[in-house]
Design a protein around this motif. Structure first.
Motif, PDB file in Angstrom:
ATOM      1  N   ILE A  46      20.638  43.919  51.939  1.00 29.36           N
ATOM      2  CA  ILE A  46      21.945  42.842  52.909  1.00 29.36           C
ATOM      3  C   ILE A  46      21.887  41.919  52.375  1.00 29.36           C
ATOM      4  O   ILE A  46      22.859  41.548  52.870  1.00 29.36           O
ATOM      5  N   PRO A  47      21.050  40.390  51.759  1.00 26.79           N
ATOM      6  CA  PRO A  47      21.753  39.130  51.675  1.00 26.79           C
ATOM      7  C   PRO A  47      22.236  39.589  50.643  1.00 26.79           C
ATOM      8  O   PRO A  47      23.589  38.590  50.753  1.00 26.79           O
ATOM      9  N   LEU A  48      22.522  40.056  49.611  1.00 30.50           N
ATOM     10  CA  LEU A  48      24.438  40.235  48.636  1.00 30.50           C
ATOM     11  C   LEU A  48      25.020  40.490  49.773  1.00 30.50           C
ATOM     12  O   LEU A  48      26.282  39.967  48.661  1.00 30.50           O
ATOM     13  N   ALA A  49      25.351  41.052  50.554  1.00 30.58           N
ATOM     14  CA  ALA A  49      26.316  40.975  51.450  1.00 30.58           C
ATOM     15  C   ALA A  49      27.834  39.564  51.453  1.00 30.58           C
ATOM     16  O   ALA A  49      27.866  39.621  51.552  1.00 30.58           O
ATOM     17  N   LEU A  50      25.979  38.825  51.553  1.00 27.33           N
ATOM     18  CA  LEU A  50      26.380  37.727  51.924  1.00 27.33           C
ATOM     19  C   LEU A  50      27.606  36.935  50.882  1.00 27.33           C
ATOM     20  O   LEU A  50      28.905  36.474  51.158  1.00 27.33           O
ATOM     21  N   LEU A  51      27.069  37.814  49.736  1.00 25.23           N
ATOM     22  CA  LEU A  51      27.935  37.043  48.788  1.00 25.23           C
ATOM     23  C   LEU A  51      29.232  37.210  48.629  1.00 25.23           C
ATOM     24  O   LEU A  51      30.364  36.504  47.664  1.00 25.23           O
ATOM     25  N   ALA A  56      28.289  41.237  43.213  1.00 25.60           N
ATOM     26  CA  ALA A  56      27.410  41.260  44.621  1.00 25.60           C
ATOM     27  C   ALA A  56      27.610  42.600  44.742  1.00 25.60           C
ATOM     28  O   ALA A  56      26.390  43.307  44.851  1.00 25.60           O
ATOM     29  N   ILE A  57      28.806  43.452  44.761  1.00 27.37           N
ATOM     30  CA  ILE A  57      29.500  45.112  44.854  1.00 27.37           C
ATOM     31  C   ILE A  57      28.128  45.629  42.986  1.00 27.37           C
ATOM     32  O   ILE A  57      27.645  46.701  43.873  1.00 27.37           O
ATOM     33  N   VAL A  58      28.784  45.209  41.839  1.00 30.84           N
ATOM     34  CA  VAL A  58      27.846  46.154  41.034  1.00 30.84           C
ATOM     35  C   VAL A  58      26.098  45.855  41.338  1.00 30.84           C
ATOM     36  O   VAL A  58      25.700  47.113  41.571  1.00 30.84           O
ATOM     37  N   THR A  59      25.730  44.572  41.417  1.00 32.62           N
ATOM     38  CA  THR A  59      24.127  44.985  41.617  1.00 32.62           C
ATOM     39  C   THR A  59      24.124  45.269  43.134  1.00 32.62           C
ATOM     40  O   THR A  59      22.122  45.870  42.926  1.00 32.62           O
ATOM     41  N   VAL A  74      35.524  51.483  45.890  1.00 38.29           N
ATOM     42  CA  VAL A  74      36.828  50.672  46.059  1.00 38.29           C
ATOM     43  C   VAL A  74      35.935  49.801  46.500  1.00 38.29           C
ATOM     44  O   VAL A  74      37.936  48.894  46.842  1.00 38.29           O
ATOM     45  N   PHE A  75      35.190  49.199  46.930  1.00 31.98           N
ATOM     46  CA  PHE A  75      35.154  47.552  47.143  1.00 31.98           C
ATOM     47  C   PHE A  75      34.815  46.489  46.145  1.00 31.98           C
ATOM     48  O   PHE A  75      35.669  45.742  45.954  1.00 31.98           O
ATOM     49  N   VAL A  76      34.920  47.231  44.904  1.00 33.38           N
ATOM     50  CA  VAL A  76      34.864  46.840  44.119  1.00 33.38           C
ATOM     51  C   VAL A  76      36.700  46.065  43.912  1.00 33.38           C
ATOM     52  O   VAL A  76      36.616  45.098  43.176  1.00 33.38           O
ATOM     53  N   LEU A  77      37.260  47.776  43.880  1.00 37.21           N
ATOM     54  CA  LEU A  77      38.704  47.086  43.662  1.00 37.21           C
ATOM     55  C   LEU A  77      39.393  46.132  44.051  1.00 37.21           C
ATOM     56  O   LEU A  77      40.256  45.530  44.365  1.00 37.21           O
ATOM     57  N   LEU A  78      38.660  46.312  45.411  1.00 36.94           N
ATOM     58  CA  LEU A  78      39.601  45.534  47.119  1.00 36.94           C
ATOM     59  C   LEU A  78      39.318  44.393  46.475  1.00 36.94           C
ATOM     60  O   LEU A  78      39.991  43.554  46.905  1.00 36.94           O
ATOM     61  N   PHE A  79      37.759  44.124  46.248  1.00 31.91           N
ATOM     62  CA  PHE A  79      37.509  42.350  46.529  1.00 31.91           C
ATOM     63  C   PHE A  79      38.265  41.773  44.802  1.00 31.91           C
ATOM     64  O   PHE A  79      37.760  40.933  44.705  1.00 31.91           O
TER      65      PHE A  79
END
Length: 130
Positions: A11-16, A27-30, A117-122
């Motif tokens: 949840i707090p990782l999402a802020l990154l 953050a996504i990998v973590t 997909v998030f890793v690719l997009l971000f």
């Protein structure tokens, strides 16, 4: 206890995800690593709990929803990305609240694919039809 901390950390990782691409990808990998480790640790240490089985998918969904907000995708992309969650909600409504909270391998695979997909997009990947 550690498994719940790992789950909650998403949840707090999402802020990154608001940061620069390198920070967002980290953050996504973590988050993906914590998603794998929380259940593994709970089973290994014998600390599985009903609370943990609820917290894990909630943390996943909060992370994904925050990511979608950060990406500012169009409505079609957002609905496509959330189609699994929409299907699950409809399924539980049809079953009239008979919710059985249990992780399935297919759900873990889908969550992992969402993180990819998030890793690719971000990370700046742009799909082009040409």
């Amino acid at each position: 206890m550690l498994a719940n901390i790992l789950s909650f950390s998403r949840i707090p990782l999402a802020l990154l995800l608001l940061g620069p691409p390198q920070l967002a990808v980290s953050a996504i990998v973590t988050a993906c690593a914590t998603d794998v480790l929380d259940g593994w640790w709970a089973r290994r240490s014998g600390t599985q709990s009903y609370f943990g089985t609820l917290l894990d998918p909630i943390a996943d969904k909060v992370f994904v929803l925050f990511g979608l907000i950060c990406l500012q995708l169009g409505w079609f992309e957002t609905i496509t990305f959330l189609s699994r969650e929409i299907a699950l909600v409809l399924y539980f409504l049809i079953r009239r609240g008979k919710i059985r909270v249990k992780a399935f391998i297919s759900g873990k695979v889908m969550t992992s694919l969402q993180f990819v997909v998030f890793v690719l997009l971000f990370g700046g990947f742009e799909a082009s039809p040409y």
